[in-house]
Design an enzyme around this catalytic site. Structure first.
Site, PDB file in Angstrom:
ATOM      1  N   LYS A  97      28.335 -11.359 -20.429  1.00 46.55           N
ATOM      2  CA  LYS A  97      28.880 -11.059 -21.353  1.00 46.55           C
ATOM      3  C   LYS A  97      27.850 -11.507 -22.689  1.00 46.55           C
ATOM      4  O   LYS A  97      26.797 -11.974 -22.484  1.00 46.55           O
ATOM      5  CB  LYS A  97      30.383 -12.043 -21.633  1.00 46.55           C
ATOM      6  N   ARG A 144      43.203 -22.955 -21.736  1.00 47.38           N
ATOM      7  CA  ARG A 144      42.657 -21.782 -22.519  1.00 47.38           C
ATOM      8  C   ARG A 144      43.376 -20.583 -22.358  1.00 47.38           C
ATOM      9  O   ARG A 144      44.174 -20.135 -23.187  1.00 47.38           O
ATOM     10  CB  ARG A 144      41.176 -21.569 -22.313  1.00 47.38           C
ATOM     11  N   HIS A 174      39.363 -21.207 -14.337  1.00 45.89           N
ATOM     12  CA  HIS A 174      37.998 -21.609 -15.071  1.00 45.89           C
ATOM     13  C   HIS A 174      37.998 -23.084 -14.857  1.00 45.89           C
ATOM     14  O   HIS A 174      39.134 -23.779 -15.281  1.00 45.89           O
ATOM     15  CB  HIS A 174      37.791 -21.217 -16.510  1.00 45.89           C
ATOM     16  N   ARG A 230      31.050 -16.862 -10.094  1.00 47.25           N
ATOM     17  CA  ARG A 230      30.631 -16.103 -11.508  1.00 47.25           C
ATOM     18  C   ARG A 230      29.551 -16.775 -12.122  1.00 47.25           C
ATOM     19  O   ARG A 230      29.560 -17.800 -12.965  1.00 47.25           O
ATOM     20  CB  ARG A 230      31.829 -16.169 -12.408  1.00 47.25           C
ATOM     21  N   TYR A 264      12.321 -25.089 -49.438  1.00 49.77           N
ATOM     22  CA  TYR A 264      13.774 -25.325 -50.327  1.00 49.77           C
ATOM     23  C   TYR A 264      14.129 -26.814 -50.299  1.00 49.77           C
ATOM     24  O   TYR A 264      14.223 -27.306 -49.167  1.00 49.77           O
ATOM     25  CB  TYR A 264      14.606 -24.560 -49.654  1.00 49.77           C
ATOM     26  N   CYS A 313      13.996 -21.579 -43.580  1.00 48.91           N
ATOM     27  CA  CYS A 313      14.516 -20.414 -44.610  1.00 48.91           C
ATOM     28  C   CYS A 313      15.229 -19.066 -43.766  1.00 48.91           C
ATOM     29  O   CYS A 313      15.155 -19.122 -42.467  1.00 48.91           O
ATOM     30  CB  CYS A 313      13.452 -19.733 -45.302  1.00 48.91           C
ATOM     31  N   MET A 314      15.605 -18.207 -44.536  1.00 47.03           N
ATOM     32  CA  MET A 314      16.234 -17.105 -43.852  1.00 47.03           C
ATOM     33  C   MET A 314      15.216 -16.193 -42.989  1.00 47.03           C
ATOM     34  O   MET A 314      15.604 -15.989 -41.886  1.00 47.03           O
ATOM     35  CB  MET A 314      16.763 -16.152 -44.866  1.00 47.03           C
ATOM     36  N   ASP A 315      14.071 -16.255 -43.435  1.00 52.78           N
ATOM     37  CA  ASP A 315      13.102 -15.306 -42.603  1.00 52.78           C
ATOM     38  C   ASP A 315      11.785 -15.934 -42.472  1.00 52.78           C
ATOM     39  O   ASP A 315      10.841 -15.130 -42.090  1.00 52.78           O
ATOM     40  CB  ASP A 315      12.805 -14.069 -43.696  1.00 52.78           C
TER      41      ASP A 315
HETATM   42  C1  LIG Z   1      31.400 -17.673 -19.471  1.00 51.77           C
HETATM   43  C2  LIG Z   1      32.300 -17.554 -18.008  1.00 51.77           C
HETATM   44  C3  LIG Z   1      31.751 -17.922 -17.049  1.00 51.77           C
HETATM   45  C4  LIG Z   1      30.193 -18.100 -16.710  1.00 51.77           C
HETATM   46  O1  LIG Z   1      30.119 -19.614 -17.041  1.00 51.77           O
HETATM   47  P1  LIG Z   1      28.409 -20.228 -16.970  1.00 51.77           P
HETATM   48  O2  LIG Z   1      28.780 -21.686 -17.326  1.00 51.77           O
HETATM   49  O3  LIG Z   1      27.511 -19.493 -17.936  1.00 51.77           O
HETATM   50  O4  LIG Z   1      28.262 -19.986 -15.359  1.00 51.77           O
HETATM   51  C5  LIG Z   1      32.427 -17.978 -15.811  1.00 51.77           C
HETATM   52  N1  LIG Z   1      33.630 -17.618 -15.999  1.00 51.77           N
HETATM   53  C6  LIG Z   1      34.179 -17.554 -17.129  1.00 51.77           C
HETATM   54  C7  LIG Z   1      35.968 -17.362 -17.334  1.00 51.77           C
HETATM   55  C8  LIG Z   1      33.927 -17.480 -18.258  1.00 51.77           C
HETATM   56  O5  LIG Z   1      34.328 -17.489 -19.529  1.00 51.77           O
END
Ligand SMILES: *Cc1c(COP(=O)(O)O)cnc(C)c1O
Length: 369
Positions: free
Chosen positions: A35, A130, A160, A218, A262, A309-311
């Protein structure tokens, strides 16, 4: 390698991502979490490397656009959207063969009403609050999933774990084991369905809270060689895959009492040699690093002076006499024997390495090796 401006760029080592995946692999199968453009590393490039070199066939993303991007760039196998997709976009889930997380009972009803039998994994809320069905009542979760067998192609369910990154804390471990116990209960109640993919392991849990009922791990942050939490120790062979670099655009000497940048937030107390770098917060270099962060060059550290700064930004190279315009400067990565990681940078400003790499902006070309 395509042409790019040698101004500010990220070098991404796909071999390191493959090695990191190997070094952290524990469960039956890996789901690569790619992601947010693979945490800034490039989703297609990372997924392609893992698909072609490790035969990874499960990928997770945050939304439909990310899923379609992978699918239309040759990524096969299961692509799971971990979060919300508007039900009016369900036709695209079917069109691109994408698996959708089912967030709760209400979402399940609205999704079922589309009449589109998409692939789905039900989310279980085991304590993070969540998304997911409330797994305080595993029987209710199991019954809800069963009641939708005709509405979706249900291929799994998942939860999760929200404190698996603190294995040194007895309290955190107790909470995590409680979450896993609720997940296991649902696994047992649905055993007869032989769903291929029950899963509960993020990176941290994969390493520190093994759970044989989880058929997938995951893996996110550890693929990129960063830590779930700064206090963690990663397995041998895991290393950051991304280096972020720039060059010196100008060097000048300033006198005592002169200020930099700045707001005149830095004042020299002695003669100083100041280098300007063509990188700033529009590249994702955090402005909170003003007067606090550092960069590496010639195997030494140079502190940031004044505000980012920005850049552009300025660093003090008084202690690095060989520093000269056009020299390469390491924002994240290695120089000589020194290493400065996204985790280190995050620690300086009270955030996590995840945010540092996700924030490196589109303006910064990614160079693959
Ligand atoms: C982002 C996410 C992960 C990955 O988590 P890490 O800590 O980067 O391994 C796994 N499961 C869910 C549901 C997530 O949102």
């Amino acid at each position: 390698m395509q042409n790019y401006l040698r101004r500010c760029w990220a070098e991404i080592d796909l071999n390191a991502i493959v090695d990191n995946c190997r070094a952290c692999h524990r469960a039956a199968e890996t789901m690569a979490v790619v992601k947010a453009d693979a945490y800034g590393h490039g989703d297609v490039q990372v997924a392609q490397a893992l698909q072609s070199r490790l035969n990874i066939r499960n990928f997770a993303v945050s939304n439909l656009e990310e899923a379609i991007h992978l699918r239309t760039h040759g990524i096969q196998g299961q692509i799971l959207i971990l979060g919300y997709t508007p039900v009016e976009n369900f036709p695209e889930l079917l069109e691109y063969d994408v698996t959708q997380a089912i967030l709760d009972e209400d979402y399940a009803k609205r999704a079922a009403a589309t009449g589109l039998r998409v692939k789905a994994h039900f989310a279980l809320d085991t304590g993070m609050n969540r998304i997911g069905l409330d797994a305080d009542s595993p029987e209710v979760c199991a019954a809800c999933i069963r009641s939708h067998l005709a509405d979706f192609q249900i291929t799994g369910f998942f939860t999760h774990l929200c404190v698996a990154d603190s294995p040194q804390s007895a309290e955190a471990n107790h909470f995590t084991e409680g979450q896993i116990a609720k997940f296991r209960k649902v696994c047992r109640l649905l055993e007869d369905l032989h769903l291929p993919f029950p899963h509960c392991l993020n990176s941290a849990a994969t390493l520190w809270h093994p759970c044989p009922e989880s058929k997938l791990e995951r893996l996110g942050i550890v693929l990129y060689g960063l830590k779930p939490d700064y206090a963690n120790t990663l397995p041998d062979g895991v290393s950051p895959a991304l280096q972020w670099k720039t060059v010196i655009s100008q060097i000048k000497e300033i006198r005592p009492d002169e200020t930099v940048g700045y707001g005149r937030s830095y004042t020299a107390t002695s003669p100083r040699r100041i280098a300007t770098l063509p990188v700033g917060y529009a590249d994702g270099y955090h402005r909170l690093l003003s007067n606090r962060g550092k960069v590496l060059l010639h195997g030494k550290e140079a502190p940031i002076v004044g505000r980012v700064c920005m850049d552009q930004m300025m660093v003090d190279v008084t202690e690095i006499p060989q520093a000269a315009p056009e020299d390469e400067v390491v924002l994240l990565g290695n120089s000589g024997t020194l290493q400065y990681t996204a985790d280190d940078m995050a620690q300086t400003i009270g955030t996590i390495g995840y945010e540092i790499v996700c924030d490196i902006s589109k303006r910064v070309p990614r160079i693959y090796k």
